[in-house]
Design an enzyme around this catalytic site. Sequence first.
Site, PDB file in Angstrom:
ATOM      1  N   GLU A 162      14.456  -3.961  47.964  1.00 21.86           N
ATOM      2  CA  GLU A 162      15.319  -4.600  48.955  1.00 21.86           C
ATOM      3  C   GLU A 162      15.275  -3.890  50.306  1.00 21.86           C
ATOM      4  O   GLU A 162      16.170  -4.028  51.130  1.00 21.86           O
ATOM      5  CB  GLU A 162      16.742  -4.699  48.406  1.00 21.86           C
ATOM      6  CG  GLU A 162      16.783  -5.401  47.051  1.00 21.86           C
ATOM      7  CD  GLU A 162      17.686  -6.611  46.986  1.00 21.86           C
ATOM      8  OE1 GLU A 162      18.618  -6.694  47.794  1.00 21.86           O
ATOM      9  OE2 GLU A 162      17.457  -7.473  46.122  1.00 21.86           O
ATOM     10  N   HIS A 230      23.943  -2.443  48.123  1.00 18.30           N
ATOM     11  CA  HIS A 230      22.872  -1.653  48.719  1.00 18.30           C
ATOM     12  C   HIS A 230      23.428  -0.274  49.089  1.00 18.30           C
ATOM     13  O   HIS A 230      24.624  -0.137  49.388  1.00 18.30           O
ATOM     14  CB  HIS A 230      22.308  -2.311  49.988  1.00 18.30           C
ATOM     15  CG  HIS A 230      21.609  -3.604  49.740  1.00 18.30           C
ATOM     16  ND1 HIS A 230      21.850  -4.738  50.484  1.00 18.30           N
ATOM     17  CD2 HIS A 230      20.667  -3.949  48.829  1.00 18.30           C
ATOM     18  CE1 HIS A 230      21.089  -5.725  50.050  1.00 18.30           C
ATOM     19  NE2 HIS A 230      20.371  -5.268  49.035  1.00 18.30           N
ATOM     20  N   CYS A 347      23.400  -3.912  58.486  1.00 24.07           N
ATOM     21  CA  CYS A 347      22.659  -4.947  57.747  1.00 24.07           C
ATOM     22  C   CYS A 347      21.790  -5.777  58.683  1.00 24.07           C
ATOM     23  O   CYS A 347      20.735  -6.266  58.297  1.00 24.07           O
ATOM     24  CB  CYS A 347      23.622  -5.870  57.006  1.00 24.07           C
ATOM     25  SG  CYS A 347      24.330  -5.177  55.504  1.00 24.07           S
TER      26      CYS A 347
END
Length: 420
Positions: A162, A230, A347
Amino acid sequence: MLTEINFDGIVGPSHNYAGLSLGNLASARNFGKVSRPRDAALQGLSKMRANLERGLAQGMFLPQRRPDEGWLHRLGASLAEAGPALRANALSASSMWAANAATVSPAPDTADGRCHLTAANLVTMPHRSHEWRETLCQLQLAFADTAHFAVHAPVPPPFGDEGAANHMRLCADHASPGVEVFVYGEAGGPFPARQHREASAAVARIHGLDPARTMLARQSGEAIAAGAFHNDVVAVANERVLFTHEQAFADREGLYAGLRDRLPEVEIVEVPASAVSLADAIASYLFNAQLVTLPSGEMALVLPGEAQETPAVWAWLEAHVAGNGPIRHLFVHDLRESMANGGGPACLRLRVVADPATVDPRFIATPEKLDGIEALVRAHWPEQIAVEDLASPALWRDCIAARAALCARLDLRELDRDFF
């Protein structure tokens, strides 16, 4: 001259709250609410403009073509035939979170002295698993100078990767050799671990990193269970500073000792759970702030408004800035549309250490370019989208036309196509 460039994802016109991200508490909590794509894009552009004004280098990635009809066709469906869940996966604007676009190892860290970028495969979540094709294309365009960059296709499935959201780099300064930390999860508890150890190790090998200056660290099960899908939700690094929650890592003392051995000047700023709970850290996205070095050499946090609105978080931040800690400035931005879908300031951006002159200028932000994009967003982005609107052919056409107008505006017409 090597510098850190923050590449932000421009929020796409199909931004909606379909609740697709298991383990992302904000995404689940806001499922079914009405989104405001125009506001979302303008909020992100405002942050980009502010960072430019602070003297930071700023890049950008375009939103991906949505709906992704090619992906649906590979599944034997058309937009009209697809059920609501499949259609929502084809319309997700999640590529806006550029921290998941790729993992980046700057030239000072790699064996061949080039900056290496590996596109993330994002295989764990269906709505993100089809992003990598266009992400790879944008990376290949932006970083086409093969004397300075090497762009790699994703690690193959089933190993989930990711991107930079699970990667940290610590160094004396951006242009010096660094210690790269790859954070992975392990299955267990209510939510999936999205970053696999095998994928992290593969990226390190592909990038030609020195094993002596590469670390693999396991994210704590507590953090994943609390909604830290995350690592960048509970820890962030910049130059010599690691800013982290006490409960971010499974073996925090081992990680800290390893960092100190490899980078003696490292400064670890740990926020204790007694001061800020995991729940408050995740709800406020304290650690999903952008930790940046200003031209003055001082460090600053670019924070969402939710951090200021969370009493325990703001009290800790004010006390830190009032003391002698390394973070000297706090900049607060309204990013509510992104936050409501589970993505804070960090992000929205991918950090790339490079000479801006070696990057395709179409991907580099300027005040004038941002002016044009903002005008285009105001003219073409939907004002709002309800979940039931995702079944509307008129919305599908409007989203495709809006993105095509942006591609034309930035002279990136080669991106105006189906990537399947």
